[in-house]
Structure formats: C-alpha cells, structure tokens
Design an enzyme around this catalytic site. Structure first.
Site, PDB file in Angstrom:
ATOM      1  N   HIS A  63     -29.001 -64.140 -69.051  1.00 43.18           N
ATOM      2  CA  HIS A  63     -29.329 -65.488 -68.593  1.00 43.18           C
ATOM      3  C   HIS A  63     -30.590 -65.984 -69.290  1.00 43.18           C
ATOM      4  O   HIS A  63     -31.701 -65.773 -68.793  1.00 43.18           O
ATOM      5  CB  HIS A  63     -29.522 -65.475 -67.077  1.00 43.18           C
ATOM      6  CG  HIS A  63     -28.306 -65.056 -66.322  1.00 43.18           C
ATOM      7  ND1 HIS A  63     -27.888 -63.746 -66.258  1.00 43.18           N
ATOM      8  CD2 HIS A  63     -27.398 -65.769 -65.612  1.00 43.18           C
ATOM      9  CE1 HIS A  63     -26.787 -63.660 -65.533  1.00 43.18           C
ATOM     10  NE2 HIS A  63     -26.460 -64.871 -65.121  1.00 43.18           N
ATOM     11  N   HIS A 103     -27.439 -71.525 -68.798  1.00 43.78           N
ATOM     12  CA  HIS A 103     -27.819 -70.690 -67.659  1.00 43.78           C
ATOM     13  C   HIS A 103     -27.444 -69.217 -67.821  1.00 43.78           C
ATOM     14  O   HIS A 103     -28.297 -68.347 -67.767  1.00 43.78           O
ATOM     15  CB  HIS A 103     -27.181 -71.233 -66.378  1.00 43.78           C
ATOM     16  CG  HIS A 103     -27.273 -70.299 -65.218  1.00 43.78           C
ATOM     17  ND1 HIS A 103     -28.389 -70.191 -64.436  1.00 43.78           N
ATOM     18  CD2 HIS A 103     -26.375 -69.394 -64.715  1.00 43.78           C
ATOM     19  CE1 HIS A 103     -28.199 -69.267 -63.498  1.00 43.78           C
ATOM     20  NE2 HIS A 103     -26.991 -68.773 -63.643  1.00 43.78           N
ATOM     21  N   GLU A 144     -30.917 -62.308 -38.468  1.00 46.21           N
ATOM     22  CA  GLU A 144     -30.584 -60.914 -38.771  1.00 46.21           C
ATOM     23  C   GLU A 144     -30.751 -60.607 -40.256  1.00 46.21           C
ATOM     24  O   GLU A 144     -31.293 -59.569 -40.633  1.00 46.21           O
ATOM     25  CB  GLU A 144     -29.146 -60.603 -38.332  1.00 46.21           C
ATOM     26  CG  GLU A 144     -28.894 -60.737 -36.828  1.00 46.21           C
ATOM     27  CD  GLU A 144     -28.612 -62.162 -36.393  1.00 46.21           C
ATOM     28  OE1 GLU A 144     -28.504 -63.058 -37.265  1.00 46.21           O
ATOM     29  OE2 GLU A 144     -28.491 -62.391 -35.174  1.00 46.21           O
TER      30      GLU A 144
END
Lengths: 666, 666
Positions: free
Chosen positions: B31, B265, B415
C-alpha cells in the site's frame, strides 16, 4: 388535552406498565426498569402514531418498530397484547418459559409483531437502519406518481447500551450519509446503565455526536409528557432528509421504590416492591395481569384504525395495480419472497477442461451476480469498502447513495453495521440483501451473522480471500479458524465452492434456501470443473469428483481451493497404484442434511480418508473418523506469496499423497 | 526554519517515502498511498518529537507509536530502519516474503519497534487507548514527587477506515470520559478510501464527533507543512486533560501520478509510476532502496538523542530506587513480567464434599481475583457494564475513572473496545489486564481476541454465563458455538473449569502462561470437587475425576458444568454394572500439549467414549473417535429456567447413561 383524556391515557399506560411488571414478577426474572420508564413512548407509538394493523402483522407498508434495548421485551409483548396482536394474556403469563411465544428477549418469527430479534445491544439500531434503507429503495423502485405503495417510517427505541456499542456509530454515521429521513430513534436517556450511573463510563455529548452524523436531534425533558413526545415525533416526521434522534429523559423503573437506580434494571422487583409500585401509581395492589375495561376499550381503538389504514392501502394498491401492472406484479412477487419464474435459467456455467481459463471464485461470484441481476431485481447490497476486491457489484446499477433506485450500497469500513443492516433489509421484506468483505473480517460482523442465523432471515454474507492463499497481507488478513467457527453456528448454511461452477451452484442454493448463509470465495484463480458434475453434486453438500472410481483405497475430501490439490494428489496416487476417490464438500450443513444411505455411499466408514482444507481442522474429524488423517492449518498464517504460504503450511499435493500412502500402507 | 534545514528535512522525508515505495515495488504488493502521504508525520515523530531509543525498543518509558492503518506498514518499517532500530535494509528488501521481519502488516514480536499488530482496522486505535490507560494507571501507582518513572505519550496514526469502524467510537468515547490527555491521534484525513472518495459512504463531521467525546480537535491544512504539524502536536501535548485528534489533510500517494485517488491505495505503483514519482519529487530515478548520505546522517541524529534520553531516565530511576526502594522493586518486577515470589500461595481452594456449599464458577472467579489482589497488583481490568453479573471486581480497589490508581475499569457497553484496550494494556507492559462480559458477547470482541492470540500478549478474557444453563434470557444470550469457535483460534488457551477449584487452578495457569487465554464460567452454582484432585489434574488440560477406576467399560468426558452431570451418570452406570471413568477437560489446548503417553493412558483408543458439553459438538469428535458418542447442542437455545433449558436440549444424566449403555451393549 382534556383531563378525561389524560386520565384515560394514564390508565392505559399503567395497564401496559403493570402487565410488564407482573409478567416479570411471575417469571421471577426480566428487566422492569425500561418498561416502567418507557411505557408512555410505547403507548403513543402503538396506540396513536404508528401505522399498523394488529390483524395483519406482515402488511408490507406498516410502520416498523424495533425495540433495540431488547431486554425490555415485556414492554413490547404487553404493547402487542394490548394492541390486539395474536398474543393472548396467557402468553404474557408464560413469559420466559419453555415453548412460550414470549421469550426473554424478542425473537423474530416467534411472536406476531416482533420485527427483529433484539437483545445483543446495538443490533436493533443497526437493523432498523437497514429497514429504512429497504423502505427508501423500494419506494424509489415501486412508487409511481400518486401511488406510494411503500411509504412508512421505521421507529426505534434504544438505550444507553445501544449507543455505547460501536455498531451504533457505524450505522448512525451511514444513516446520516444516506439521508434516511424516515428513521426515527427514540433514545431512552435515563442516565443509568447496569453498572450504575452512566457517568461511570459514558459522558459523551450524544446530541453533538448525532449532529456530527447529520441527524436531527430533539430532546424531551420529561418521559411522561405525552404532548412533548408527540410533538417531537411530529417534528421528526416533518424532517424528511435527515434521520432523527429524540432524546427522552425518562426515569428508569418509574414509580417503583428503586426508581432512578441500576437496582431496578435487570431483575424482578419482588412482591413488596411490586405492591409499592402499584400503590405509587394508583393501581390496585391485589390485582395482577389486570387491564381495566376503560383501558382495554381505549387500546382496542387501534384495531379499527389499523384495519381502515390497511384497507385504504389495499384500495390504493388495487388502483396502482391497474395503472402499473408490471411493477405491481413484481412488487407482489418480491413481497411474498417468491423468485421470478425461470430465474434459475440465468445462472451461468463456466467452461471447464485443461484449456479453460482459470477463474478465482470471487470473480465467478461477480459473473453470477451480474448474470442474474435482471431476473433477481430484489438482490441488493454491497461491500464494506472493498468492492474492488470482493467484486460484489452490479456493473449496470447505480450507487444507492447517489440514486436510491441503485442496487449497489457502499457500506464503508463498517462490517458489523453492514451485516446488521443486511439482516434488517431482509426482515423488512421485498429484498434479498447481501454484504461482503474479506473473510477474515467475518469476525468483525460475527454477532450479526449469528443473529441472521437465529432469525433465519434471507441474509447473504459473501466473503472473499478465504485462506492463506490470499498471500502477502499476512496473518492479520489470512483466515484460519473462520470456516469452522462459522460452520459451528446453528442454522447458518456454509458455502465454500471449489471452482467457478460450484460458485454458481452455491449462489443458486443460497437464493433458493431463503435463510441465512455465507460464502467463502478465493482470491486466487482456480481450475474449472465439469459443470454437469458440479451442478448435480453441489446440492448434496458433498459429492464425488471422480465418478469413475467405484472402489477406492482411500478417499480424499477437500473443500474450496483444496479440491484441486486433492485431484492432483489422486492422480499421483494412481500412478503409485492407489485408487483414490476425491470428494468435494462445498457445504457441511447441506451434507449433514442428506440421507444416511447417501452418506454411507459417499463416505463409507471402512475406507480410510484424508481431509484437506487450508483452515482449522477441528470440524473434519467428524467426517474422517479415527482411521484417517486430517490435514489443515491450526496455526496463524504467514506473510508470503499465496502459493508459498500454502506450501509452507502443509497444504500441498505431497502432504496429501504422503498421508494417503501411510493410510493405505502400500 | 532555514532553507538548508528545510532541504534536509525534505531529503530525509523522501528517503522514507522511497524506501516504502521501493519495498512495495519489489514485493509487487502493498500500500504505497499512505506512506507517500504521511511520511512527513512519521519523520517528525520518529526524528524529532518522540522519546525513544532505537537501541532499546522495550524501554518502558518510551513514547508509543501505533500505526492503526497497518496497511501502511512500509512507512513504519522504513521509519524504524532509518531511526536505527535493528531492521537492516535487507529486511526492507524482503518485505512480505516468507520468514522476513517485514510482514505485510506490522506484527508485534516480529519486528523491533512495532508496538502492536495492526491491519484489522480500528484495533490499533483501540489498543492505543489501552496503552494510554496503562500509562496513566502506572504513573499514578509508581510515580513519586520529582520522580516520574512513567511519563510518556501514546501516538497513533490512523486513517478513514479506522474512524469508520465502530471500535473507534467505543474507545474514543471512553478515552474522552477517562480524560487521557497523553493520547495523541494523527488522522490521515485524505478523503480517499478503497472504494473511492470517502463521500461515497462517509460524510460525518469528524471534528464535531470527537468534540462530542470531549477530545481536543486540531486541524492541519497541509500534510507537508512540518511547522503546522509540529505546532499541532505541541498543542496536543499542552492539553493534559483531554485526548487530542489532529486532522492532517494529506494527499494519498503524494508525488505519484495517481496521487489523490483510490488507485494508489492498495497496490504497487508499477515501474513507470515509480519512476515518475521519483522524478516528481526530485529523486534519482535509477536508484532504489537509496538513502543519501545527508539524509542518513540526519536520521542518525536520533540515536544519540535517544540514548541520552534513556540514560537520563536510567539515572532518574536509580535515584527513585534509592528514595523509594519498595515501589521501584515492584516496578522492575512488573515491567519484566515476573510474578511476585510465592504469589501462588494466595490462590485459594474451596471446600468440597456433599456438605460443601455449591459455588458458581463466576463467583469462584471473584473469590480468586480478590484473594490474589494484593500479591498480583499488576492485575487490572473490569467489565463491559456487567460487573454485577460477571463479578470481576476488586472489592478493595477504586474505579480507575475516578481515581487512576484504582484497578477497576468500567468499560461501558463496549466489548470490542474493551478487549482491544486489554491487548493494548498488555502490550504496554507492566500490567496483566483482563476484560469481561457474558460469554455470548465474546462474538462482539472476537476480532480483539484473535489479535491478542496472534500477538500472544498476556491478555485475559473472562466470560461468564457460559451455556444455556444461564436460563431465561434465551437464545440471544445463550452461547452455543462459542466454545468451539474460540477453541479454534490458534495460540489461544481455553479454560472452562468444572467447579470452583478448577476455576482457581485455571486462574493460576492463566497467570503463569503469560499468553492470551479465555475463561468460560457458569452463572449457576455447581458442586465443588476435591481440591487436591483438581489442582493436580487441571494443569494437564484433562484428567480423570475417578482415579479409583483402573479399567473402564466406558469413558465419560465432560467440561464445565457438565462434569457434574457425567459424575452422576457414572454413578447410575455403576448401579447398572458398568464401570465408567469420568474425565474432566478444562482445556483442549493444554490437553493437546500433553505427551502421547499421557493421552493414551487417559483416553485409550479402544475404550468407547461419550462426551458431554452444553455447546456445539464439532470439536469433540477428535477426542471421542469413531467408536463413541458426542452429546452437545447444535441448535440455538431456548428461553426457560436454566435446568429446564439444559434438560430439553439433551444435556442430562439420562441421555449420557442411554448413550453409554448403547456403546457398552450391556
């Protein structure tokens, strides 16, 4: 408002409150806090503001109501009972008992009027965003001038816990981007969560937060102020380009001795406190499951109102059908969840043989989706910012965000929110939704996958990059335990096709089964097998890829990209004088559904077996038995080009051949 | 800034950029977009602003840097290389190759200077919040007037994807509540995500959002403006009571032909574009992995600066140790991850026998935690708004939120964020963190559990309400597949104790193993077994509960609450003349580590076996083999009182007896 009306309202609200309290008390478990605090909201929605017909809980254009704080289930059950849904008093008295229609948390399919299963916090919120998406898309597709066959709101009641969960961020942010003006969330802003005052861990400015998402945010200072709540809901309906959050300051456990504390959140009040609460609110202390006649009569006014609304819609739809027979027929079809006649003829097959082009199953998936695009217009979905990788895009359709009739949804990097929305879209009806991302990120959306399986909604979870074969991205991106972990979820159909044709056959099954399923597709190109063989075999979950073999020395069972490896190994074994049968197992779940006779024929107990899958071995022992070998990967992956990663981790022809030879002892 | 300095900065930044570009190009994957855009940020942090000593990457008081957008790994590797960490050029040239120290995404333990494993988006952000928590707590516990032995910042670089993920909401909101003033997040605000412009799916007002969380938000208009970035970081450091988000407007793929688009990207630029980029930025096109001498010399200035800072800290610590020997010794102990001498003597045992009080293993857990509280002061954590249910609280300690020396963290209903923070606290060093919630919600935090296992941090995931035995809350709250799904994760130790004494023994093992583990504890009370037996057996993962049985007709294997059921079944079988050996299996993972001899003795192949566990059966076939019976639950649960749910779903003495008799054929 007249005093008389006010008294009747309060009587009706208290009837609701005490049905909830009494149900919880009888069950000796449950959550009385939210029903006591939120009864006025539920009363207003069900009794006055929502468009719904208790006699027809599946009427497609009803307003949806999602209780995201599902632990307040008795509030919902009591509202449904009083509204006239088919939920008799005996059911309220059987709250939380085996076999009742009033389980501890609301369950889709279990209780008329329950729109989705809730309880795991945040997911109700997320599914409601999905419902509002479904509404917006269907309205755009089906409505015509003067004929709004889909035109309803989606209401949510949620608590602090829902808004603390990350999924509320993911889906609220996307809802703002999508401009879901018909989504109205009422936030039970009671300042109390299970551990105590919310200030312990939750001090964010919720108004500012939702404004940052491009929501309208309204506040109601007193949760018992019916006028203020109604005004806010009216203002929410008037705002058509932004979703609305209404913060309603309620008192948890209103009227009870422990009102306003976490003590009243999650357990039955106890006889003494029930009596005190009834006394505080002017309710007869000696009566339980009591609905005064005036309250009953008042609640009963919903029925004719709902019936009239429904009848008006029916009449309007009849006119629409005359004026626009084609979309009307299509609308009726999709709403009744029937596939178009002959749709399956569009399922493509791929050329096979040594000369044929290899195809990654993710690419095969794209071909399938685009081949059936026109005949399955109800197929609708997208990816979590990985469209270029997962290939789950309709090339001829627009972005839903830009043009709401478009069938491509750009969910953003929000896997959990995406799959919850998928479930909500499915529960809405009229669409078959899918979401997709890298297989390793199935973990991110696992709670939604479980909920889709539990609801058995027609939700399609499409995953690509299914093994260490994806290569260089390394252990963080290489699935290992994901196949087995998902196969362990009840009611969830697993699909891991071995090639392009199995992919096509799996897509067909996924659409036919009308329940939740996932697909694990390869990044890498794979040889294509004979279409006749694969299309005949795939619906059995597992089948022989070597029909010419009648008596095998050893059986090689593989799934996905490893079927090719097994076939190569079989050829090597043949050269060594060992006859191997190769079984492709694209679906554990479907194979388990087959007859004992079929299983005994395909995988006879006496023949030694070798299984091969580039993932956790755990689930293979069941099929391989004690006289076999299980080859897989029970460690994390490795960053390397795909073929090297596979080889280094033991997913190789040589390894299969070696194990098979050892078993056959030739 | 002088022109000369500016030129040197640019040269040094471009050296960084092109090491990244060349590494990706050689690997033909990676990337390049973020490294090109964010190199100035990395340069400023590593070269000038961070307190770090490349020669001592584990120095406890170093500033932490977390690359939350882990796909930009070459930016990190190149920064570490240039800073002088033990990561030679050959490693950069082996990017993404098998066995290198430069895997596709940064991996903890693999590369000096990599603080945590990142890549699964949002988790780096969450772990950094955990690191800032660790810093704040340890500073409060250990620092004394004039002696700040812990006093460092935690820096994060993150992208759009990180902030779209729900976990960024969970942990940013909590970071604001906790007032983590030493947490500084640089947001690579480049308006591009994988699918295209972020406006496709992400239009929220990030500034307003983070302000709603009580963060300071700053903006830098040009990601190449070193002065502006440095000023922002200084302002961030000056704000000590709120975390800071710095929005840095960068250009993805800066300097390359496809700069500012999603095309840059996620794949190598290609030779042509590499050349064009080098040309654009005035870099020799014919050189790769090139570091000009001036740039090298400039980067090298970090080493003496880091060494001096470290030496100053050492000197200061020596003074601290003289002045405060007790906390200094304790500090040295916890930082080196050694348990206190004799700590294990505080591990409690519980009375057993027919008269003894039954104990839910969640309650046993609470007793253990509080018994070892004083001797394991590094144990630190809490629950996701379920403290009253999970019982994971130190009764004698304060809330960390209110008093930072307190060891109880109220994570809120978050969580995933909680367990990522647990991993971050563990990676920080000096503490042994735990998080807890209902077992069914292990799904919500599963991506963090996987990452903890992958990093092998000493993270403790404590779950309660482990089966349908929890009762009335119903299928949404009843774990089924969770045990097997977690046991399938590599490197993760599973603990499912059968009683209070096994719970105690498991806690001991969890602390000793210094790696990630989870515990599944019961809501319901269970009989207590003999302490000598359980303490001796538990460390083997599975062991006989019936040592008096030397030759068994059948072996009953159970885990958790089902061991009691197996023992009762064995008694019934004995009455019918069948000798059953009962095996308790509190840990699959630890049992798998035992010798073949031990396994052959405990579970001989020839003896038929019945396994019993109130969960998915998938993993049991491996131990039971073909000549046995596997009893479990492969469907969703049912809302009913616990014992009824168990009975209705087949988890009963009668069912075990029936299967055992069939196998023994007596």
């Amino acid at each position: 408002m007249s005093n008389q009306q006010n008294e009747l309202d309060q009587l009706s609200i208290n009837a609701l409150r005490f049905l909830a309290v009494d149900g919880i008390e009888k069950a000796k478990s449950g959550h009385p806090g939210a029903p006591l605090g939120c009864a006025p909201i539920a009363y207003l929605l069900y009794h006055k503001l929502m468009k719904h017909d208790p006699a027809a809980p599946k009427w497609i254009d009803r307003d949806r109501f999602v209780l995201s704080n599902g632990h307040a289930s008795m509030l919902l059950y009591s509202s449904l009972h009083l509204s006239g849904y088919n939920l008799p008093m005996e059911q309220l008295q059987q709250f939380r008992q085996y076999g009742s229609h009033t389980p501890g948390h609301p369950e889709y399919g279990e209780t008329p009027g329950v729109e989705v299963t809730t309880g795991p916090l945040g997911q109700g919120f997320g599914m409601a965003v999905g419902m509002a998406v479904a509404e917006k898309h269907m309205a755009e597709v089906y409505n015509r001038d003067g004929h709004a066959v889909i035109d309803h709101h989606t209401y949510v009641l949620c608590g602090d816990g829902d808004l603390m969960e990350g999924i509320s961020h993911e889906t609220a942010s996307l809802a703002g981007t999508l401009g879901l003006g018909k989504l109205i969330v009422l936030y039970d802003d009671n300042l109390i969560s299970l551990d105590g005052p919310t200030e312990l861990s939750y001090t964010e400015d919720v108004t500012r937060r939702f404004e940052s998402y491009n929501w309208q945010v309204l506040s109601v200072a007193d949760g018992n102020d019916l006028v203020a709540i109604e005004d806010a809901i009216k203002a929410a309906k008037a705002e058509t380009t932004r979703p609305t959050l209404i913060r309603v300051r309620t008192v948890i456990g209103f009227g009870s001795p422990k009102a306003g504390t976490n003590k009243v959140h999650g357990e039955a009040l106890g006889a003494e406190a029930v009596a005190a609460t009834k006394k505080n609110l002017g309710w007869p202390e000696d009566k339980s499951f009591y609905v005064p006649d005036e309250a009953r009569a008042n609640w009963d006014t919903i029925k004719p109102r709902g019936k009239a609304a429904h009848a008006a819609w029916d009449a309007s739809f009849a006119e629409y059908k005359t004026a626009y027979p084609a979309p009307a027929t299509e609308f009726e079809r999709v709403v009744s969840a029937k596939m178009a006649d002959g749709w399956e003829k569009s399922i493509p097959s791929f050329p096979s043989g040594a000369e044929a082009k290899k195809v990654a199953t993710r690419n095969a998936g794209q071909v399938v989706m685009n081949a059936i695009e026109k005949v399955v217009p109800e197929l609708f979905g997208g990816a979590a910012d990985l469209t270029a990788s997962t290939k789950t895009i309709f090339k001829d359709s627009a972005s839903f965000h830009v043009k709401p009739h478009g069938r491509n949804v750009f969910f953003g990097v929000r896997e959990f929110g995406m799959m919850a929305m998928v479930n909500g879209i499915a529960a809405h009806g009229g669409l078959i939704p899918f979401g997709s991302t890298f297989f390793v990120f199935s973990d991110y959306c696992r709670p939604a996958i479980r909920l889709g399986a539990l609801m058995s909604t027609h939700s399609l979870y499409v995953f690509t990059h299914d093994t260490v074969g994806l290569g260089e991205d390394g252990p963080t991106h290489q699935p290992i335990e994901h196949l087995m972990s998902l196969r362990a979820i009840p009611n969830l159909t697993d699909f891991r096709p071995a090639d392009a044709n199995e992919t096509s056959a799996c897509w067909k099954l996924a659409l036919e089964r009308k329940s939740a399923s996932f697909m694990a597709l390869s990044r890498q190109d794979l040889p294509v097998f004979d279409a006749a063989l694969t299309f005949a075999g795939t619906p059995k979950g597992a089948y022989s890829m070597t029909p010419e073999v009648t008596k095998a020395d050893v059986i090689l069972i593989g799934a996905g990209s490893e079927v090719t490896t097994c076939l190569t190994a079989a050829a090597e074994l043949k050269a060594a004088g060992i006859t191997a049968k190769v079984v492709s197992m694209p679906s554990f779940k479907i194979y388990d559904e087959q007859s004992a006779a079929y299983k005994a024929e395909l995988l006879p107990a006496e023949t030694p077996k070798v299984s091969l899958e580039a993932g956790a071995t755990m689930g293979w022992y069941k099929y391989v038995g004690s006289n076999g070998a299980v080859i897989g990967i029970d460690r994390f992956g490795a960053s390397a080009p795909g073929p090297i990663a596979m080889e280094k981790l033991g997913i190789s022809v040589a390894n299969v051949v070696e194990h098979a030879k050892k078993l056959v002892k030739k």
